[in-house]
Motif scaffolding. Sequence first.
Motif, PDB file in Angstrom:
ATOM      1  N   GLY A 168       0.810  -1.211   0.000  1.00  0.00           N
ATOM      2  CA  GLY A 168       0.000   0.000   0.000  1.00  0.00           C
ATOM      3  C   GLY A 168       0.843   1.259   0.000  1.00  0.00           C
ATOM      4  O   GLY A 168       0.553   2.219  -0.740  1.00  0.00           O
ATOM      5  N   PHE A 169       1.909   1.289   0.815  1.00  0.00           N
ATOM      6  CA  PHE A 169       2.775   2.460   0.866  1.00  0.00           C
ATOM      7  C   PHE A 169       3.431   2.701  -0.495  1.00  0.00           C
ATOM      8  O   PHE A 169       3.593   3.849  -0.919  1.00  0.00           O
ATOM      9  CB  PHE A 169       3.848   2.285   1.938  1.00  0.00           C
ATOM     10  N   ALA A 170       3.830   1.623  -1.170  1.00  0.00           N
ATOM     11  CA  ALA A 170       4.419   1.766  -2.503  1.00  0.00           C
ATOM     12  C   ALA A 170       3.425   2.403  -3.468  1.00  0.00           C
ATOM     13  O   ALA A 170       3.789   3.282  -4.266  1.00  0.00           O
ATOM     14  CB  ALA A 170       4.871   0.398  -3.021  1.00  0.00           C
ATOM     15  N   LEU A 171       2.160   1.989  -3.382  1.00  0.00           N
ATOM     16  CA  LEU A 171       1.143   2.566  -4.262  1.00  0.00           C
ATOM     17  C   LEU A 171       0.873   4.032  -3.935  1.00  0.00           C
ATOM     18  O   LEU A 171       0.496   4.808  -4.815  1.00  0.00           O
ATOM     19  CB  LEU A 171      -0.152   1.754  -4.172  1.00  0.00           C
ATOM     20  N   TYR A 172       1.065   4.421  -2.672  1.00  0.00           N
ATOM     21  CA  TYR A 172       0.945   5.839  -2.327  1.00  0.00           C
ATOM     22  C   TYR A 172       1.910   6.676  -3.169  1.00  0.00           C
ATOM     23  O   TYR A 172       1.587   7.805  -3.564  1.00  0.00           O
ATOM     24  CB  TYR A 172       1.269   6.077  -0.852  1.00  0.00           C
ATOM     25  N   TYR A 173       3.109   6.122  -3.389  1.00  0.00           N
ATOM     26  CA  TYR A 173       4.114   6.854  -4.154  1.00  0.00           C
ATOM     27  C   TYR A 173       3.867   6.764  -5.655  1.00  0.00           C
ATOM     28  O   TYR A 173       4.164   7.705  -6.392  1.00  0.00           O
ATOM     29  CB  TYR A 173       5.515   6.324  -3.818  1.00  0.00           C
ATOM     30  N   VAL A 174       3.346   5.654  -6.098  1.00  0.00           N
ATOM     31  CA  VAL A 174       3.031   5.490  -7.522  1.00  0.00           C
ATOM     32  C   VAL A 174       1.906   6.436  -7.925  1.00  0.00           C
ATOM     33  O   VAL A 174       1.942   7.047  -9.003  1.00  0.00           O
ATOM     34  CB  VAL A 174       2.647   4.031  -7.828  1.00  0.00           C
TER      35      VAL A 174
END
Length: 313
Positions: A168-174
Amino acid sequence: MADKRIFSLPSLSESVIMILSLAVWLAVTLLCVGFRPEHLLLALLICALFFSSLPSRKLIVALLPFVAFGISYDWMNLLPNYEVNPIDVVGIYETEKGLFGISSPDGMLTPNEFFARHTSASMDFLAGIFYLCWVPLPVFYGLWLYARGRREGYLHFALVFLLVNLIGFALYYVHPAAPPWYIAIYGAIADTSTPGNMAGLAAFDAMTGLSIFHGLYERNANVFAAFPSLHSAYTLVAFIYAMRLKSSLLWRVLLGVVTAGIWFTAVYTSHHYIIDVAAGIFCAIAGYLIFEYVLMKIPAFSRFIYKYTLYIS
């Protein structure tokens, strides 16, 4: 006679690893994030549990996935997601309206806009109760597994909980994205200095006379992390493991009801679009499948999990 092993100290290597890890965490937090009193309190609590006895040492080591979750969330302040990619304010709003729009005399509304016009005191209260469960209930479920001696099941659940957060955190950046309340209040222009907002959850604080959500969202420095809705993922992970591990009927029903309630509340209170909720569900299922059917098939990783389970058993 009491077992002397209960009061045994950790080995030198264990002590060095723990002290160095805490020192690095505190140093990075102090220099790059901003030090708060709770950082020191957490460090002292970890030390107390790690060094006081064998049972408490096993417990804090078992809780490390949840500690890592908290630290990783805090460390996202090192590099805000809106400095990596453009913020989506209008695109996700229009997509939500196109997919799930509700016809009204004033034109098409998003589900958030529809619910904002159709609130009820009972739903406002239930929404607050459901949203208060998003992290505490999964943690309590994990502690219940641990206390029942189901250490392997607990560890799988705790590590998947951490993995889902990292996805989820990675998708926040994407894809940095504004929540529904943002466009309703501030319009289409993204302002990174915008403070957190309780949105529909303000009704719960008002009716109870408490300031729970005010305190929580006042400290939310980045409002552009709405996609995916990790609120929608956490209790789902717990529910998946409650089913997988054949936990008591009470746990399965409770987690199932609360999970559905959180999904509805996320949209009802204008904290998330349905798209965000769907993405959160995806994170939970993806994390579970990756861990159980990919990582656990890797011999080195499965051996690590076996040794980790032995350590906390």
